[in-house]
Write a protein that holds these residues in place. Structure first.
Motif, PDB file in Angstrom:
ATOM      1  N   SER A 194       0.707  -1.280  -0.119  1.00  0.00           N
ATOM      2  CA  SER A 194       0.034   0.096  -0.015  1.00  0.00           C
ATOM      3  C   SER A 194       0.994   1.275  -0.071  1.00  0.00           C
ATOM      4  N   LYS A 195       1.964   1.295   0.796  1.00  0.00           N
ATOM      5  CA  LYS A 195       2.672   2.353   0.876  1.00  0.00           C
ATOM      6  C   LYS A 195       3.744   2.475  -0.435  1.00  0.00           C
ATOM      7  N   ALA A 196       4.087   1.547  -1.192  1.00  0.00           N
ATOM      8  CA  ALA A 196       5.357   1.558  -2.056  1.00  0.00           C
ATOM      9  C   ALA A 196       4.399   1.997  -3.465  1.00  0.00           C
ATOM     10  N   PHE A 197       3.262   1.134  -3.585  1.00  0.00           N
ATOM     11  CA  PHE A 197       2.449   1.287  -4.922  1.00  0.00           C
ATOM     12  C   PHE A 197       1.023   1.647  -4.841  1.00  0.00           C
ATOM     13  N   ASP A 198       0.702   2.088  -3.708  1.00  0.00           N
ATOM     14  CA  ASP A 198      -0.555   2.596  -3.578  1.00  0.00           C
ATOM     15  C   ASP A 198      -1.770   1.236  -3.735  1.00  0.00           C
ATOM     16  N   TRP A 199      -1.577   0.103  -3.419  1.00  0.00           N
ATOM     17  CA  TRP A 199      -2.439  -0.825  -3.810  1.00  0.00           C
ATOM     18  C   TRP A 199      -3.372  -0.785  -2.659  1.00  0.00           C
ATOM     19  N   ILE A 200      -4.681  -1.364  -3.063  1.00  0.00           N
ATOM     20  CA  ILE A 200      -5.951  -0.849  -1.906  1.00  0.00           C
ATOM     21  C   ILE A 200      -6.284  -2.326  -1.660  1.00  0.00           C
ATOM     22  N   PHE A 201      -6.531  -2.845  -0.416  1.00  0.00           N
ATOM     23  CA  PHE A 201      -7.001  -4.305   0.005  1.00  0.00           C
ATOM     24  C   PHE A 201      -7.978  -4.407   0.408  1.00  0.00           C
ATOM     25  N   SER A 202      -8.665  -5.560   0.345  1.00  0.00           N
ATOM     26  CA  SER A 202      -9.982  -6.220   0.500  1.00  0.00           C
ATOM     27  C   SER A 202      -9.778  -7.455   1.404  1.00  0.00           C
ATOM     28  N   ASP A 203     -10.060  -7.561   2.551  1.00  0.00           N
ATOM     29  CA  ASP A 203      -9.745  -8.660   3.166  1.00  0.00           C
ATOM     30  C   ASP A 203     -10.971  -9.847   3.042  1.00  0.00           C
ATOM     31  N   TYR A 204     -10.649 -10.952   3.069  1.00  0.00           N
ATOM     32  CA  TYR A 204     -11.557 -12.064   2.801  1.00  0.00           C
ATOM     33  C   TYR A 204     -11.164 -13.005   3.780  1.00  0.00           C
ATOM     34  N   GLY A 205     -11.265 -12.746   5.008  1.00  0.00           N
ATOM     35  CA  GLY A 205     -10.837 -13.604   5.990  1.00  0.00           C
ATOM     36  C   GLY A 205      -9.475 -13.236   6.521  1.00  0.00           C
ATOM     37  N   PRO A 206      -9.264 -14.037   7.663  1.00  0.00           N
ATOM     38  CA  PRO A 206      -7.764 -13.752   8.456  1.00  0.00           C
ATOM     39  C   PRO A 206      -6.539 -13.993   7.602  1.00  0.00           C
ATOM     40  N   GLY A 207      -6.720 -14.610   6.438  1.00  0.00           N
ATOM     41  CA  GLY A 207      -5.468 -15.307   5.578  1.00  0.00           C
ATOM     42  C   GLY A 207      -5.356 -14.858   4.349  1.00  0.00           C
ATOM     43  N   TYR A 208      -6.252 -14.077   3.734  1.00  0.00           N
ATOM     44  CA  TYR A 208      -6.365 -13.426   2.391  1.00  0.00           C
ATOM     45  C   TYR A 208      -7.004 -12.258   2.181  1.00  0.00           C
ATOM     46  N   SER A 209      -6.143 -11.542   1.348  1.00  0.00           N
ATOM     47  CA  SER A 209      -6.490 -10.323   1.023  1.00  0.00           C
ATOM     48  C   SER A 209      -6.310  -9.906  -0.616  1.00  0.00           C
ATOM     49  N   GLY A 210      -7.323  -9.434  -1.227  1.00  0.00           N
ATOM     50  CA  GLY A 210      -7.396  -9.154  -2.734  1.00  0.00           C
ATOM     51  C   GLY A 210      -6.871  -7.771  -2.713  1.00  0.00           C
ATOM     52  N   PHE A 211      -6.068  -7.423  -3.800  1.00  0.00           N
ATOM     53  CA  PHE A 211      -5.579  -6.333  -3.916  1.00  0.00           C
ATOM     54  C   PHE A 211      -6.094  -5.506  -5.356  1.00  0.00           C
ATOM     55  N   GLY A 212      -6.135  -4.404  -5.274  1.00  0.00           N
ATOM     56  CA  GLY A 212      -6.182  -3.608  -6.452  1.00  0.00           C
ATOM     57  C   GLY A 212      -5.682  -2.342  -6.460  1.00  0.00           C
ATOM     58  N   TYR A 213      -5.755  -1.657  -7.752  1.00  0.00           N
ATOM     59  CA  TYR A 213      -5.325  -0.343  -7.907  1.00  0.00           C
ATOM     60  C   TYR A 213      -6.234   0.806  -7.845  1.00  0.00           C
ATOM     61  N   PRO A 214      -5.770   1.975  -7.358  1.00  0.00           N
ATOM     62  CA  PRO A 214      -6.835   3.076  -7.622  1.00  0.00           C
ATOM     63  C   PRO A 214      -7.561   3.456  -8.730  1.00  0.00           C
ATOM     64  N   GLY A 215      -8.693   3.528  -8.893  1.00  0.00           N
ATOM     65  CA  GLY A 215      -9.423   3.831 -10.054  1.00  0.00           C
ATOM     66  C   GLY A 215      -9.893   2.427 -10.714  1.00  0.00           C
ATOM     67  N   ALA A 216      -9.450   1.214 -10.595  1.00  0.00           N
ATOM     68  CA  ALA A 216      -9.314  -0.040 -11.251  1.00  0.00           C
ATOM     69  C   ALA A 216     -10.996  -0.423 -11.035  1.00  0.00           C
ATOM     70  N   GLU A 217     -11.507  -1.230 -11.832  1.00  0.00           N
ATOM     71  CA  GLU A 217     -12.802  -1.670 -11.595  1.00  0.00           C
ATOM     72  C   GLU A 217     -12.595  -3.056 -11.014  1.00  0.00           C
ATOM     73  N   ARG A 218     -11.800  -3.923 -11.013  1.00  0.00           N
ATOM     74  CA  ARG A 218     -11.686  -5.182 -10.191  1.00  0.00           C
ATOM     75  C   ARG A 218     -10.263  -5.308  -9.675  1.00  0.00           C
ATOM     76  N   GLU A 219     -10.133  -6.067  -8.782  1.00  0.00           N
ATOM     77  CA  GLU A 219      -8.920  -6.643  -8.273  1.00  0.00           C
ATOM     78  C   GLU A 219      -8.097  -7.392  -9.332  1.00  0.00           C
ATOM     79  N   ALA A 220      -6.917  -7.099  -9.240  1.00  0.00           N
ATOM     80  CA  ALA A 220      -5.643  -7.727  -9.992  1.00  0.00           C
ATOM     81  C   ALA A 220      -4.995  -8.987  -9.184  1.00  0.00           C
ATOM     82  N   GLY A 221      -5.179  -9.255  -8.004  1.00  0.00           N
ATOM     83  CA  GLY A 221      -4.398 -10.246  -7.338  1.00  0.00           C
ATOM     84  C   GLY A 221      -4.841 -10.021  -6.089  1.00  0.00           C
ATOM     85  N   GLY A 222      -4.193 -10.844  -5.254  1.00  0.00           N
ATOM     86  CA  GLY A 222      -4.336 -11.328  -3.661  1.00  0.00           C
ATOM     87  C   GLY A 222      -2.949 -11.815  -3.248  1.00  0.00           C
ATOM     88  N   ILE A 223      -2.864 -11.776  -1.906  1.00  0.00           N
ATOM     89  CA  ILE A 223      -1.730 -12.225  -0.935  1.00  0.00           C
ATOM     90  C   ILE A 223      -2.450 -12.992  -0.120  1.00  0.00           C
TER      91      ILE A 223
END
Length: 116
Positions: free
Chosen positions: A25-54
């Motif tokens: 989030s600090k390095a690339f401005d990624w935005i996160f959505s948590d899907y439980g304690p072990g997974y977060s999806g990420f997207g970019y500001p202004g993007a229509e959908r997520e690009a990946g997950g951690i």
């Protein structure tokens, strides 16, 4: 342009999920959505959908996972098998769709997903 059989998403393993989210989030401005304690999806500001997950992986036993999209998951699975791929996780459901994992002849693991 069709997204069929194109890389659509990727997943990163994380020894420390919170630290990874903070870094990206600090390095690339990624935005996160948590899907439980072990997974977060990420997207970019202004993007229509997520690009990946951690995914939390404290043992760091997984590699980055490229995920392709398919318009017909069963047909793609058949093509992967007939081309010499090895199915390592058969088709399973998850929130938002279904997917399977396979290894190519060099042992690289990839996944294919579909919302259909």
């Amino acid at each position: 342009m069709s997204s069929h059989h194109r890389i659509d998403y990727f997943e990163l393993p994380a020894k420390d999920l919170a630290a990874s989210k903070d870094f990206y989030s600090k390095a690339f401005d990624w935005i996160f959505s948590d899907y439980g304690p072990g997974y977060s999806g990420f997207g970019y500001p202004g993007a229509e959908r997520e690009a990946g997950g951690i995914s939390a992986d404290t043992d760091h036993t997984h590699e980055t996972l490229a995920i392709l999209y398919s318009d017909n998951l069963e047909e793609t699975e058949k093509k992967v098998r007939s081309a010499g791929g090895k199915i390592v996780k058969p088709i399973f459901s998850f929130p938002g769709g279904r997917r399977f994992h396979f290894t190519d002849p060099s042992g690289n693991e990839l996944a294919v997903w579909s919302d259909k």
